[in-house]
Design a protein around this motif. Sequence first.
Motif, mmCIF file in Angstrom:
data_model
loop_
_atom_site.group_PDB
_atom_site.id
_atom_site.type_symbol
_atom_site.label_atom_id
_atom_site.label_comp_id
_atom_site.label_asym_id
_atom_site.label_seq_id
_atom_site.Cartn_x
_atom_site.Cartn_y
_atom_site.Cartn_z
ATOM 1 N N UNK A 49 0.334 -2.024 -10.128
ATOM 2 C CA UNK A 49 0.351 -0.572 -10.322
ATOM 3 C C UNK A 49 0.737 -0.281 -11.764
ATOM 4 N N UNK A 50 0.068 0.705 -12.354
ATOM 5 C CA UNK A 50 0.365 1.095 -13.737
ATOM 6 C C UNK A 50 0.392 2.610 -13.848
ATOM 7 N N UNK A 51 1.416 3.109 -14.506
ATOM 8 C CA UNK A 51 1.572 4.542 -14.792
ATOM 9 C C UNK A 51 1.669 4.703 -16.299
ATOM 10 N N UNK A 52 0.929 5.678 -16.822
ATOM 11 C CA UNK A 52 1.006 6.023 -18.244
ATOM 12 C C UNK A 52 1.297 7.513 -18.367
ATOM 13 N N UNK A 53 2.259 7.853 -19.228
ATOM 14 C CA UNK A 53 2.669 9.248 -19.396
ATOM 15 C C UNK A 53 3.192 9.422 -20.819
ATOM 16 N N UNK A 54 3.021 10.606 -21.366
ATOM 17 C CA UNK A 54 3.533 10.908 -22.700
ATOM 18 C C UNK A 54 2.434 10.866 -23.741
ATOM 19 N N UNK A 55 2.838 10.901 -24.992
ATOM 20 C CA UNK A 55 1.881 10.980 -26.092
ATOM 21 C C UNK A 55 1.963 9.744 -26.967
ATOM 22 N N UNK A 56 0.810 9.275 -27.378
ATOM 23 C CA UNK A 56 0.763 8.175 -28.335
ATOM 24 C C UNK A 56 1.386 8.630 -29.655
ATOM 25 N N UNK B 165 0.828 -1.208 0.000
ATOM 26 C CA UNK B 165 0.000 0.000 0.000
ATOM 27 C C UNK B 165 0.861 1.257 0.000
ATOM 28 N N UNK B 166 1.950 1.254 0.782
ATOM 29 C CA UNK B 166 2.823 2.422 0.850
ATOM 30 C C UNK B 166 3.616 2.589 -0.439
ATOM 31 N N UNK B 167 4.000 1.479 -1.059
ATOM 32 C CA UNK B 167 4.670 1.580 -2.354
ATOM 33 C C UNK B 167 3.717 2.173 -3.384
ATOM 34 N N UNK B 168 2.456 1.799 -3.327
ATOM 35 C CA UNK B 168 1.478 2.413 -4.231
ATOM 36 C C UNK B 168 1.384 3.916 -3.990
ATOM 37 N N UNK B 169 1.400 4.347 -2.718
ATOM 38 C CA UNK B 169 1.323 5.780 -2.415
ATOM 39 C C UNK B 169 2.508 6.529 -3.013
ATOM 40 N N UNK B 170 3.715 5.949 -2.906
ATOM 41 C CA UNK B 170 4.898 6.580 -3.496
ATOM 42 C C UNK B 170 4.800 6.603 -5.016
ATOM 43 N N UNK C 242 -1.063 9.363 -15.610
ATOM 44 C CA UNK C 242 -2.249 8.615 -15.202
ATOM 45 C C UNK C 242 -1.794 7.374 -14.439
ATOM 46 N N UNK C 243 -2.299 7.208 -13.222
ATOM 47 C CA UNK C 243 -1.908 6.081 -12.374
ATOM 48 C C UNK C 243 -3.148 5.281 -12.004
ATOM 49 N N UNK C 244 -3.083 3.974 -12.188
ATOM 50 C CA UNK C 244 -4.182 3.087 -11.806
ATOM 51 C C UNK C 244 -3.615 1.908 -11.022
#
Length: 464
Positions: free
Chosen positions: A214-221, A167-172, A183-185
């Motif tokens: 945990x998944x992070x998406x950033x940038x442009x397609x 849970x704490x790793x998700x918070x970081x 975008x974080x899910x």
Amino acid sequence: MSPYYYIDRPSPFSAEGVAGKPVYAVTPEDLEAGSTDPAALAWARAAGFKADSGSFLLVPGPQGDVASALFGLGSDPAEAPFATGKLSRLLPQGNWRIESAGLGPAQLTLGYGLGTYSFGRYRADKHRDVQLSLQPGVDRGEIERQLAAVFLARDLVNVPTNDMGPAELEAAFRALGEHYGATVTSIVGDDLLAHNFPLIHTVGRASVSSPRLLELRWGEKGHPRITLVGKGVCFDTGGLDIKGAANMALMKKDMGGAANVMGLALMIMDASLKVDLQVLVPAVENSISGNAFRPGDIYRSRKGITVQIDNTDAEGRLVLADALAYADETPPDLMIDMATLTGAARVALGTELAPYFTDDEDLSRDLMEASRQEADPMWRLPLWMGYDKDIRARAADITNSPSGGMAGSITAALFLKRFVTATKRWAHFDIYAWVLAEKPHAPVGGEAFAIRALYRVIRQMQAG
């Protein structure tokens, strides 16, 4: 610029335009040739200063004050490329600047900055009012970006599991993403089964802190697609195949792969690289309770491959398998996974050299060149298909723990390779994520491995 996580660190560098007293970083050859300040050179000879690596000498001024300092680089500075990290603990308070006839100012500055790190979350470290003035041509933003990435990885690994569980790793992870507008899910607990991540759920279900992806998406397609996957086992008891006390002592660092890909993602986002970035972290604790997975169990992975559990302490490859299979369903232009995966990798290359595995010759060449340029050590180990037969299981498609114990880092990499079939450019890093003995630029504790070199490779492939 990204904030430092967990500890509010002042900048190690002076404000622009602030002058600093000189620190002459010299080799024995520099002293012999007289290629430094004459007053400092005369004092060095009088004091018997030999310029051995890490040696230090203050040079007095005419009024009895400190005028400058000498710092030894040794005969081969390449043996300790960030030796100037030691200066952060040697220099008296004030503003200083490093001058060298041989080494580039960026490397000298980065080394100094790396040496300023301390882990002070649980105790107050006395602040030393020492700052470094940057030489002309040094990109302050780039240096601070790399320091922030390394310090983030170090911090995350150093925090014990009571404060750094799933849970704490998700918070970081969320804090990092939110800072850069990503975008974080997350998929948590039994929802992992509903979304077909059975191996992540299996490994983490015995913990009071639910497993999650945990998944992070950033940038442009349309820009080069980069996927980073980091093993996030926040503590590894070994499960029912429990580790001994000595082997369990450092298992807070078993999320070092996650910490490192988060540091790498920080650099990519902070530099606004023109890439389409995906970061995946399966965050679990391999714990023991009545519903822990057992030796002899067989589970079907996301990819449909069945896995026989022959050792519950070979759990990292299980959580990575589901994450890699998910990423491979929409193949990126480059996939990197990082994990504290096998003791066999330490036997092969020790604790300071990061082994990696890839079938892509061009990628390997790029990695080795970046490693050399950044003084960020790594070495290629073979994905030797002759050992693929060893991961076959008696009652399932594959086993998570081949018998015999030979070539363990290779068979672990071959296990992961089964789950990366569509992505053409993939490299697996089996890192240690820890410094066992203090170095000039790094204290004992969590450490970043290979991420500065990887950042260089990704920077070179970004969209123009």
